[in-house]
Design a protein around this motif. Structure first.
Motif, PDB file in Angstrom:
ATOM      1  N   ARG A 113       0.838  -1.200   0.000  1.00  0.00           N
ATOM      2  CA  ARG A 113       0.000   0.000   0.000  1.00  0.00           C
ATOM      3  C   ARG A 113       0.868   1.243   0.000  1.00  0.00           C
ATOM      4  O   ARG A 113       1.967   1.243   0.535  1.00  0.00           O
ATOM      5  N   LEU A 114       0.328   2.320  -0.536  1.00  0.00           N
ATOM      6  CA  LEU A 114       0.996   3.612  -0.479  1.00  0.00           C
ATOM      7  C   LEU A 114       0.595   4.388   0.758  1.00  0.00           C
ATOM      8  O   LEU A 114       1.309   5.298   1.181  1.00  0.00           O
ATOM      9  N   GLN A 115      -0.561   4.045   1.330  1.00  0.00           N
ATOM     10  CA  GLN A 115      -0.979   4.671   2.584  1.00  0.00           C
ATOM     11  C   GLN A 115      -1.700   3.662   3.449  1.00  0.00           C
ATOM     12  O   GLN A 115      -2.246   2.669   2.970  1.00  0.00           O
ATOM     13  N   LEU A 116      -1.678   3.936   4.753  1.00  0.00           N
ATOM     14  CA  LEU A 116      -2.283   3.054   5.745  1.00  0.00           C
ATOM     15  C   LEU A 116      -2.903   3.908   6.828  1.00  0.00           C
ATOM     16  O   LEU A 116      -2.229   4.784   7.386  1.00  0.00           O
ATOM     17  N   VAL A 117      -4.168   3.660   7.147  1.00  0.00           N
ATOM     18  CA  VAL A 117      -4.850   4.361   8.237  1.00  0.00           C
ATOM     19  C   VAL A 117      -4.822   3.473   9.475  1.00  0.00           C
ATOM     20  O   VAL A 117      -5.195   2.298   9.412  1.00  0.00           O
ATOM     21  N   VAL A 118      -4.379   4.052  10.590  1.00  0.00           N
ATOM     22  CA  VAL A 118      -4.418   3.363  11.884  1.00  0.00           C
ATOM     23  C   VAL A 118      -5.191   4.267  12.838  1.00  0.00           C
ATOM     24  O   VAL A 118      -4.751   5.366  13.177  1.00  0.00           O
ATOM     25  N   ARG A 119      -6.361   3.804  13.235  1.00  0.00           N
ATOM     26  CA  ARG A 119      -7.218   4.596  14.126  1.00  0.00           C
ATOM     27  C   ARG A 119      -6.640   4.611  15.539  1.00  0.00           C
ATOM     28  O   ARG A 119      -5.945   3.682  15.958  1.00  0.00           O
ATOM     29  N   GLY A 120      -6.971   5.663  16.267  1.00  0.00           N
ATOM     30  CA  GLY A 120      -6.534   5.766  17.649  1.00  0.00           C
ATOM     31  C   GLY A 120      -7.016   4.571  18.458  1.00  0.00           C
ATOM     32  O   GLY A 120      -8.084   4.018  18.196  1.00  0.00           O
ATOM     33  N   GLY A 121      -6.197   4.152  19.428  1.00  0.00           N
ATOM     34  CA  GLY A 121      -6.559   3.033  20.293  1.00  0.00           C
ATOM     35  C   GLY A 121      -6.044   1.685  19.821  1.00  0.00           C
ATOM     36  O   GLY A 121      -6.234   0.677  20.496  1.00  0.00           O
ATOM     37  N   ILE A 122      -5.393   1.635  18.667  1.00  0.00           N
ATOM     38  CA  ILE A 122      -4.853   0.388  18.119  1.00  0.00           C
ATOM     39  C   ILE A 122      -3.355   0.338  18.408  1.00  0.00           C
ATOM     40  O   ILE A 122      -2.628   1.298  18.146  1.00  0.00           O
ATOM     41  N   TRP A 123      -2.892  -0.782  18.951  1.00  0.00           N
ATOM     42  CA  TRP A 123      -1.458  -0.990  19.146  1.00  0.00           C
ATOM     43  C   TRP A 123      -0.816  -1.219  17.790  1.00  0.00           C
ATOM     44  O   TRP A 123      -1.371  -1.936  16.960  1.00  0.00           O
ATOM     45  N   LYS A 124       0.355  -0.618  17.554  1.00  0.00           N
ATOM     46  CA  LYS A 124       1.031  -0.848  16.279  1.00  0.00           C
ATOM     47  C   LYS A 124       2.533  -0.904  16.487  1.00  0.00           C
ATOM     48  O   LYS A 124       3.086  -0.318  17.414  1.00  0.00           O
ATOM     49  N   ALA A 125       3.179  -1.638  15.587  1.00  0.00           N
ATOM     50  CA  ALA A 125       4.629  -1.699  15.500  1.00  0.00           C
ATOM     51  C   ALA A 125       4.975  -1.715  14.023  1.00  0.00           C
ATOM     52  O   ALA A 125       4.163  -2.111  13.185  1.00  0.00           O
ATOM     53  N   SER A 126       6.189  -1.286  13.700  1.00  0.00           N
ATOM     54  CA  SER A 126       6.635  -1.302  12.311  1.00  0.00           C
ATOM     55  C   SER A 126       8.026  -1.906  12.248  1.00  0.00           C
ATOM     56  O   SER A 126       8.759  -1.937  13.245  1.00  0.00           O
ATOM     57  N   HIS A 127       8.375  -2.375  11.051  1.00  0.00           N
ATOM     58  CA  HIS A 127       9.631  -3.091  10.898  1.00  0.00           C
ATOM     59  C   HIS A 127      10.126  -2.951   9.466  1.00  0.00           C
ATOM     60  O   HIS A 127       9.337  -3.034   8.522  1.00  0.00           O
ATOM     61  N   LEU A 128      11.426  -2.761   9.331  1.00  0.00           N
ATOM     62  CA  LEU A 128      12.091  -2.745   8.043  1.00  0.00           C
ATOM     63  C   LEU A 128      12.870  -4.057   7.942  1.00  0.00           C
ATOM     64  O   LEU A 128      13.976  -4.159   8.457  1.00  0.00           O
ATOM     65  N   PRO A 129      12.285  -5.101   7.319  1.00  0.00           N
ATOM     66  CA  PRO A 129      12.945  -6.407   7.328  1.00  0.00           C
ATOM     67  C   PRO A 129      14.173  -6.496   6.439  1.00  0.00           C
ATOM     68  O   PRO A 129      15.029  -7.346   6.647  1.00  0.00           O
ATOM     69  N   GLU A 130      14.252  -5.645   5.436  1.00  0.00           N
ATOM     70  CA  GLU A 130      15.426  -5.647   4.551  1.00  0.00           C
ATOM     71  C   GLU A 130      15.557  -4.281   3.913  1.00  0.00           C
ATOM     72  O   GLU A 130      14.608  -3.507   3.852  1.00  0.00           O
ATOM     73  N   GLY A 131      16.752  -3.976   3.452  1.00  0.00           N
ATOM     74  CA  GLY A 131      16.994  -2.702   2.798  1.00  0.00           C
ATOM     75  C   GLY A 131      17.698  -1.730   3.728  1.00  0.00           C
ATOM     76  O   GLY A 131      17.754  -1.921   4.940  1.00  0.00           O
ATOM     77  N   ASP A 132      18.250  -0.695   3.142  1.00  0.00           N
ATOM     78  CA  ASP A 132      19.008   0.309   3.879  1.00  0.00           C
ATOM     79  C   ASP A 132      18.089   1.240   4.661  1.00  0.00           C
ATOM     80  O   ASP A 132      18.409   1.668   5.761  1.00  0.00           O
TER      81      ASP A 132
END
Length: 174
Positions: A113-132
């Motif tokens: 996706r080019l964009q992602l909506v995350v509503r308030g109250g949702i736990w989130k984490a992000s990760h860069l599995p590969e690449g600089d």
């Protein structure tokens, strides 16, 4: 590219250039950030946590040496926009315990996706599995304030969401 990643070509800036030119600094969640906008030309709005700007925006960068945006929850709604580099993976745990995943990146045919909506109250984490690096922006409404953000504590998240133990352990510091 067929694997959905982007290599730094002749027109792609390297991560040091991005950090320098966008004036990024370390973020408490991991990665790097810089606030690019706050709606200080409008009256602030009242929230249950106090007055907030109607909207704020940041650049957010995950890098090979800082590849994780650790578990956290915001009160505000956030829209994430992918810009450059490798795809960024997101993990979201909804209040009902449902785990959702998404990948921000350029390969739309592969489901990125080019964009992602995350509503308030949702736990989130992000990760860069590969690449600089992977560069995104976030628009936050009501505007971001650290008082509205909770960093995830491993034991508390495991107690609340035991069936997601693997992904919780992977993206919490302790």
């Amino acid at each position: 590219m067929s694997d959905g990643t982007m290599n730094n070509g002749p027109n792609m800036p390297d991560r040091e250039t991005i950090i320098r030119e966008l004036q990024l600094e370390g973020h408490v969640e991991g990665g790097y950030f810089s606030r690019t906008f706050q709606a200080d030309h409008r009256p602030q709005i009242d929230t249950e946590a106090g007055e907030r700007y109607t909207l704020t925006s940041i650049y957010y960068l995950l890098t090979e040496d800082s590849p994780i945006g650790h578990w956290h929850r915001n009160r505000s709604d956030i829209i994430h926009y992918w810009h450059l580099g490798a795809p960024v993976h997101y993990y979201m745990i909804h209040p009902d315990g449902r785990l959702e995943t998404a990948v921000l990146g350029p390969d739309l045919a592969a489901g990125q996706r080019l964009q992602l909506v995350v509503r308030g109250g949702i736990w989130k984490a992000s990760h860069l599995p590969e690449g600089d690096y992977g560069l995104i922006s976030e628009a936050v409404s009501p505007g971001f304030d650290y008082a509205d953000m909770t960093l995830g504590e491993r034991d508390e998240l495991l107690q609340s969401f035991p069936r997601h133990a693997e992904v919780i352990r992977a993206y919490t510091r302790h």
